[in-house]
Each structure stands twice: as C-alpha cells, then as structure tokens.
Design a protein around this motif. Structure first.
Motif, PDB file in Angstrom:
ATOM      1  N   ARG A  91      37.340  29.098 -15.951  1.00  0.00           N
ATOM      2  CA  ARG A  91      37.804  27.760 -15.570  1.00  0.00           C
ATOM      3  C   ARG A  91      36.806  26.684 -15.978  1.00  0.00           C
ATOM      4  O   ARG A  91      37.191  25.610 -16.437  1.00  0.00           O
ATOM      5  CB  ARG A  91      38.044  27.697 -14.053  1.00  0.00           C
ATOM      6  N   GLU A  95      38.295  23.911 -18.295  1.00  0.00           N
ATOM      7  CA  GLU A  95      38.481  22.589 -17.701  1.00  0.00           C
ATOM      8  C   GLU A  95      37.482  21.575 -18.251  1.00  0.00           C
ATOM      9  O   GLU A  95      37.763  20.376 -18.281  1.00  0.00           O
ATOM     10  CB  GLU A  95      38.432  22.671 -16.186  1.00  0.00           C
ATOM     11  N   LEU A 157      45.077  27.567 -18.090  1.00  0.00           N
ATOM     12  CA  LEU A 157      44.633  27.100 -16.780  1.00  0.00           C
ATOM     13  C   LEU A 157      45.651  27.461 -15.704  1.00  0.00           C
ATOM     14  O   LEU A 157      45.272  27.834 -14.584  1.00  0.00           O
ATOM     15  CB  LEU A 157      44.394  25.589 -16.787  1.00  0.00           C
ATOM     16  N   CYS A 164      43.138  31.937  -8.797  1.00  0.00           N
ATOM     17  CA  CYS A 164      42.289  31.234  -7.829  1.00  0.00           C
ATOM     18  C   CYS A 164      42.963  31.115  -6.469  1.00  0.00           C
ATOM     19  O   CYS A 164      42.292  31.150  -5.432  1.00  0.00           O
ATOM     20  CB  CYS A 164      41.913  29.845  -8.358  1.00  0.00           C
TER      21      CYS A 164
END
Length: 228
Positions: A91, A95, A157, A164
């Motif tokens: 991530r 990100e 993502l 997550c």
C-alpha cells in the motif's frame, strides 16, 4: 469499497446477490475473519442452489476474502502477521504513486469534492456512526486512486483495501482509529498545493501510523528462533 459489479467482462450472474452480501458483511465487520461459511446455511438464507453458492465463494476466494479448503469448506480469510506487513508495504508503494499522479493534474473541483468527503468523515466520527466512518475513511483512499486516472493502480489498491478490512478486524486495538481524519486533511492540503512529493511523504506517515496501531501476534518462527 465496492464489490465487483456486473460489466461487459463480468456479466450479472445468479450468484451476484450472495457474492455482494458476503462481501459487504466482511467489509463492514459483520462477518469476522475465520467465520465458517456453511454452504447449506447460505443456500437456505438466499434461496439458491449449492452451485450458485459455490460460484459466489469461488469469486470471493479470487479476491482472497474467503479461503476455500477442499473437503473442509469455506471461511472468511484470516491474514497472518507477515501478510499484514506485506500488504502495508504494498500500500505504501502504490498509494505513494497514486498521490504523486493525483498532484500532477488535480483541479479546484477535485479538491472541493475531497473536502466534502472529509466533512462527511468528520460528521460520521462525531455522530458516533463507526461503520459509516470506517466506510468513508476507506473510500477516501479509493477516491484518490480514482482521481489518479490509473485503472491498474486503482484495481491493485481495491484488492489491498479488502485485505486491510480483514486485517483491521483481526488486529486493531479496541478504541484505536483505523484512519485518522486529520491525516486525511493534511493529504488534501498538500494535494491542493500540487505537492506530490509532500503528499507521498504524508501518505507514507499515514500508513505507517495505521499499521503501528495494529496488535500483531508473535509469529511461531520468531518464538522458535528466540528459544534457541
């Protein structure tokens, strides 16, 4: 986070209702990691055949939301400590790339819409609507991915965010916030300035802080190494 919808590549199927119901129940914490998903119960609940249920579970297993073990059945996935660290490392890389891309072409309208999202987050938090706040906080990250215009990064993502959700359900310390409103606000401020490097650094801090709020169990291999 939204489940995969019907598209030209993925037409509407009989298992869609089962798929979406399980997906949403996992993402909103109503189905906890490790929960057994018994085919007979699901067939009765949704009024469908075992074939339909199995197709829904197969699709969910492709997203790694569900673990399907031959001769044992299906259960909501249970990510371990190593996978948790791997997910957050991925991530941070993805990100960081997303916010750099967003900073290159963000406009005033985009900034205004992001600030509206922050207002909704703030309201949900202070109204004590935790499920809505969690959904909005996760949606903020996906909104940035959409703004990047890079569909590959957005898909990657989305998959990581589903992992997550399971990770937070397993390891978040009670009372800890999974995504801090102020951290999101600082990200929007930096993006409004088109400061891609600053936004990437802030995202790195944000995700490290999120990971640090998890209470990961000790892995058996670590305990063995210390024993000898």
């Amino acid at each position: 986070m939204k489940p995969q919808r019907a598209t030209a590549d993925h037409p509407e199927t009989l298992d869609q209702n089962v798929y979406e119901a399980i997906f949403n129940a996992v993402m909103h914490g109503r189905l906890k990691p490790g929960t057994r998903l018994q085919e007979a119960s699901l067939c009765e609940q949704f009024g469908v055949s075992r074939t339909v249920v199995r197709q829904a579970l197969r699709r969910l297993s492709e997203l790694r939301i569900v673990d399907v073990v031959p001769n044992k059945g299906a259960a909501v996935a249970t990510p371990g400590p190593k996978e948790t660290r791997d997910v957050f490392a991925a991530r941070r890389a993805i990100e960081g790339a997303i916010v750099r891309e967003v900073a290159r072409h963000i406009d005033h309208g985009d900034v205004a819409r992001l600030r509206q999202r922050l207002q909704a987050e703030h309201a949900a938090l202070h109204e004590g609507d935790h499920p809505r706040w969690v959904a909005l906080a996760g949606g903020f990250h996906l909104a940035l991915a959409e703004l990047s215009g890079n569909q590959v990064l957005e898909r990657m993502l989305t998959e990581l965010m589903t992992r997550c959700s399971l990770i937070v359900a397993l390891y978040e310390v009670p009372g800890e916030a999974s995504c801090e409103h102020d951290e999101h606000a600082r990200l929007v401020d930096l993006l409004a300035l088109r400061d891609g490097n600053g936004a990437a650094a802030e995202m790195e801090r944000h995700l490290l802080a999120l990971e640090s709020r998890l209470r990961l169990p000790e892995e058996k291999s670590d305990a063995l190494r210390r024993a000898f």
